[in-house]
Motif scaffolding. Structure first.
Motif, PDB file in Angstrom:
ATOM      1  N   ARG A   1     -79.043 111.289 -22.869  1.00 46.12           N
ATOM      2  CA  ARG A   1     -77.931 110.969 -21.941  1.00 46.12           C
ATOM      3  C   ARG A   1     -78.390 109.947 -20.904  1.00 46.12           C
ATOM      4  NH1 ARG A   1     -77.069 117.010 -21.462  1.00 46.12           N
ATOM      5  NH2 ARG A   1     -75.434 117.534 -22.947  1.00 46.12           N
ATOM      6  N   LEU A   2     -79.593 110.143 -20.366  1.00 46.51           N
ATOM      7  CA  LEU A   2     -80.079 109.215 -19.335  1.00 46.51           C
ATOM      8  C   LEU A   2     -80.178 107.793 -19.872  1.00 46.51           C
ATOM      9  CD1 LEU A   2     -82.814 111.319 -17.503  1.00 46.51           C
ATOM     10  CD2 LEU A   2     -80.894 110.141 -16.401  1.00 46.51           C
ATOM     11  N   ALA A   3     -80.653 107.650 -21.094  1.00 46.34           N
ATOM     12  CA  ALA A   3     -80.781 106.307 -21.681  1.00 46.34           C
ATOM     13  C   ALA A   3     -79.397 105.691 -21.898  1.00 46.34           C
ATOM     14  CB  ALA A   3     -81.560 106.378 -22.989  1.00 46.34           C
ATOM     15  N   LEU A   4     -78.462 106.478 -22.423  1.00 46.64           N
ATOM     16  CA  LEU A   4     -77.107 105.956 -22.656  1.00 46.64           C
ATOM     17  C   LEU A   4     -76.458 105.538 -21.338  1.00 46.64           C
ATOM     18  CD1 LEU A   4     -76.003 108.695 -25.226  1.00 46.64           C
ATOM     19  CD2 LEU A   4     -76.185 106.242 -25.741  1.00 46.64           C
ATOM     20  N   GLU A   5     -76.652 106.354 -20.324  1.00 45.79           N
ATOM     21  CA  GLU A   5     -76.052 106.060 -19.018  1.00 45.79           C
ATOM     22  C   GLU A   5     -76.713 104.842 -18.365  1.00 45.79           C
ATOM     23  OE1 GLU A   5     -73.558 107.588 -17.326  1.00 45.79           O
ATOM     24  OE2 GLU A   5     -73.137 109.243 -18.705  1.00 45.79           O
ATOM     25  N   ALA A   6     -78.037 104.778 -18.424  1.00 48.66           N
ATOM     26  CA  ALA A   6     -78.746 103.665 -17.772  1.00 48.66           C
ATOM     27  C   ALA A   6     -78.406 102.341 -18.435  1.00 48.66           C
ATOM     28  CB  ALA A   6     -80.254 103.907 -17.804  1.00 48.66           C
ATOM     29  N   ALA A   7     -78.158 102.380 -19.755  1.00 42.39           N
ATOM     30  CA  ALA A   7     -77.835 101.144 -20.475  1.00 42.39           C
ATOM     31  C   ALA A   7     -76.330 100.878 -20.483  1.00 42.39           C
ATOM     32  CB  ALA A   7     -78.355 101.230 -21.905  1.00 42.39           C
ATOM     33  N   ASP A   8     -75.574 101.784 -19.885  1.00 38.23           N
ATOM     34  CA  ASP A   8     -74.114 101.626 -19.820  1.00 38.23           C
ATOM     35  C   ASP A   8     -73.492 101.521 -21.214  1.00 38.23           C
ATOM     36  OD1 ASP A   8     -71.819 101.557 -18.366  1.00 38.23           O
ATOM     37  OD2 ASP A   8     -71.860  99.397 -17.969  1.00 38.23           O
ATOM     38  N   VAL A   9     -73.969 102.374 -22.104  1.00 38.46           N
ATOM     39  CA  VAL A   9     -73.462 102.390 -23.486  1.00 38.46           C
ATOM     40  C   VAL A   9     -72.348 103.438 -23.576  1.00 38.46           C
ATOM     41  CG1 VAL A   9     -74.073 102.844 -25.895  1.00 38.46           C
ATOM     42  CG2 VAL A   9     -75.764 101.837 -24.366  1.00 38.46           C
ATOM     43  N   PRO A  10     -71.165 103.059 -24.076  1.00 35.10           N
ATOM     44  CA  PRO A  10     -70.104 104.076 -24.218  1.00 35.10           C
ATOM     45  C   PRO A  10     -70.518 105.152 -25.231  1.00 35.10           C
ATOM     46  CG  PRO A  10     -69.270 101.839 -24.617  1.00 35.10           C
ATOM     47  CD  PRO A  10     -70.756 101.734 -24.543  1.00 35.10           C
ATOM     48  N   TYR A  11     -70.333 106.410 -24.874  1.00 35.08           N
ATOM     49  CA  TYR A  11     -70.676 107.494 -25.806  1.00 35.08           C
ATOM     50  C   TYR A  11     -69.766 108.690 -25.564  1.00 35.08           C
ATOM     51  CZ  TYR A  11     -73.150 109.999 -22.025  1.00 35.08           C
ATOM     52  OH  TYR A  11     -73.464 110.660 -20.856  1.00 35.08           O
ATOM     53  N   ILE A  12     -69.660 109.489 -26.597  1.00 37.24           N
ATOM     54  CA  ILE A  12     -68.913 110.754 -26.474  1.00 37.24           C
ATOM     55  C   ILE A  12     -69.932 111.880 -26.598  1.00 37.24           C
ATOM     56  CG2 ILE A  12     -67.117 112.203 -27.500  1.00 37.24           C
ATOM     57  CD1 ILE A  12     -66.033 109.533 -28.760  1.00 37.24           C
TER      58      ILE A  12
ATOM     59  N   PRO B   1     -78.822 101.936  -9.708  1.00 38.15           N
ATOM     60  CA  PRO B   1     -77.413 102.269  -9.453  1.00 38.15           C
ATOM     61  C   PRO B   1     -76.729 103.063 -10.567  1.00 38.15           C
ATOM     62  CG  PRO B   1     -77.885 100.057  -8.688  1.00 38.15           C
ATOM     63  CD  PRO B   1     -79.133 100.523  -9.389  1.00 38.15           C
ATOM     64  N   ARG B   2     -76.927 102.676 -11.827  1.00 38.70           N
ATOM     65  CA  ARG B   2     -76.236 103.406 -12.905  1.00 38.70           C
ATOM     66  C   ARG B   2     -76.753 104.842 -13.030  1.00 38.70           C
ATOM     67  NH1 ARG B   2     -76.751  98.763 -16.847  1.00 38.70           N
ATOM     68  NH2 ARG B   2     -74.914  97.516 -16.439  1.00 38.70           N
TER      69      ARG B   2
ATOM     70  N   TYR C   1     -74.647 108.270 -12.336  1.00 39.22           N
ATOM     71  CA  TYR C   1     -74.610 109.345 -13.334  1.00 39.22           C
ATOM     72  C   TYR C   1     -75.026 110.688 -12.721  1.00 39.22           C
ATOM     73  CZ  TYR C   1     -76.270 112.374 -17.048  1.00 39.22           C
ATOM     74  OH  TYR C   1     -76.489 113.473 -17.850  1.00 39.22           O
ATOM     75  N   LEU C   2     -76.120 110.653 -11.943  1.00 44.98           N
ATOM     76  CA  LEU C   2     -76.658 111.909 -11.399  1.00 44.98           C
ATOM     77  C   LEU C   2     -75.643 112.613 -10.494  1.00 44.98           C
ATOM     78  CD1 LEU C   2     -80.350 110.863 -10.600  1.00 44.98           C
ATOM     79  CD2 LEU C   2     -79.514 112.168 -12.575  1.00 44.98           C
ATOM     80  N   SER C   3     -74.789 111.818  -9.838  1.00 40.16           N
ATOM     81  CA  SER C   3     -73.826 112.456  -8.936  1.00 40.16           C
ATOM     82  C   SER C   3     -72.459 112.650  -9.613  1.00 40.16           C
ATOM     83  CB  SER C   3     -73.680 111.626  -7.659  1.00 40.16           C
ATOM     84  OG  SER C   3     -73.218 110.347  -8.004  1.00 40.16           O
ATOM     85  N   SER C   4     -72.400 112.427 -10.920  1.00 44.95           N
ATOM     86  CA  SER C   4     -71.127 112.575 -11.638  1.00 44.95           C
ATOM     87  C   SER C   4     -71.066 113.952 -12.318  1.00 44.95           C
ATOM     88  CB  SER C   4     -71.007 111.492 -12.723  1.00 44.95           C
ATOM     89  OG  SER C   4     -71.813 111.861 -13.843  1.00 44.95           O
TER      90      SER C   4
END
Ligand SMILES: N[C@@H](CCC(=O)N[C@@H](CS)C(=O)NCC(=O)O)C(=O)O
Length: 238
Positions: free
Chosen positions: A19-30, A209-210, A214-217
């Motif tokens: 999840r951290l990698a997907l979020e940091a790279a701003d990759v859309p995922y489900i 920032p990304r 994420y951490l606060s979402s």
């Protein structure tokens, strides 16, 4: 099409490294199992022996027709595709080596509360967990953290683990330090000052920032006593 991540819905666990990698790279995922009825889809897939590359256990990722399991393998794939890995062969291997070392570390962290079997409750293996955790906190955690600290103290270090910029092992080391601090606040309060560069890396990642967003979402599952990093006060050495 958005990538599909399959992981247990109520814990960070090993899925969190992905999840951290997907979020940091701003990759859309489900996050499939966190969707209504998604857990049933994941469980069905895990029983489906006809898949080309059936996973042994979550996390696994479905990306452009590929099914990829094993956390380090998923991260190697995402890193190369989404700018979270060094570009050359040596750099890619180094990032994977770091990630596999962290996988070893994570297994030992898990075994502090489940030293006998994952199929038994923590309460059924408490004496062994206490013994195991003592050795972990006194010997193994310092050995792993010392290894990462030495990487940062090499001449010319950028302050990131693999190359000049942040890569996926940095995100994973961040997660390990966060998790250990949650699980063992006393012990880590004593240990971490001996590893200033690891501590600094944790701060750097947290401030991206990304990652901060994420951490606060609500997408960030809170730490809890079902995952890998569990806070049992009786295990935390004072
Ligand atoms: N080496 C694998 C380990 C995967 C793993 O152990 N997944 C856990 C959740 S974090 C699981 O569901 N295990 C089920 C089992 O081992 O039976 C990885 O890094 O992805």
């Amino acid at each position: 099409m958005a990538y599909e991540l399959y992981y247990w819905p109520s814990i960070q666990g090993r899925g969190e490294f992905v999840r951290l990698a997907l979020e940091a790279a701003d990759v859309p995922y489900i996050d499939v199992a966190r969707q209504p009825k998604g857990i049933n889809i994941m469980l069905r897939l895990m029983e489906d022996g006809s898949m080309l590359a059936p996973p042994f256990a979550p996390p696994f990722l479905h990306a452009d027709g590929l099914w990829i399991a094993q956390t380090a393998n998923i991260l190697m794939f995402l890193g190369a595709r989404h700018g979270l890995a060094p570009s050359g062969e040596a750099g890619k291997l180094w990032a994977n080596q770091l990630q596999l070392t962290m996988a070893d570390f994570v297994t030992e962290i898990h075994d502090t509360h489940h030293p006998i079997s994952s199929n038994l409750y923590y309460e059924e293996q408490m004496p062994e967990a206490k013994r195991r955790t003592k050795v972990f906190l006194e010997e193994r955690a310092p050995k792993f953290l010392g290894y990462f600290e030495r990487i940062f103290s090499r001449k010319g270090s950028s302050g990131w683990l693999a190359g000049a910029a942040m890569t996926y092992p940095d995100l994973s080391l961040f997660q390990i330090v966060s998790g250990l601090t949650y699980a063992f606040p006393n012990a880590m309060g004593r240990l971490l000052p001996a590893y200033p560069s690891v501590k600094q890396l944790h701060r750097q990642v947290e401030e991206i920032p990304r990652v901060a967003a994420y951490l606060s979402s609500p997408r960030r599952v809170p730490f809890c006593e079902e995952g890998i990093f569990r806070h049992y006060p009786e295990l935390d050495l004072t």
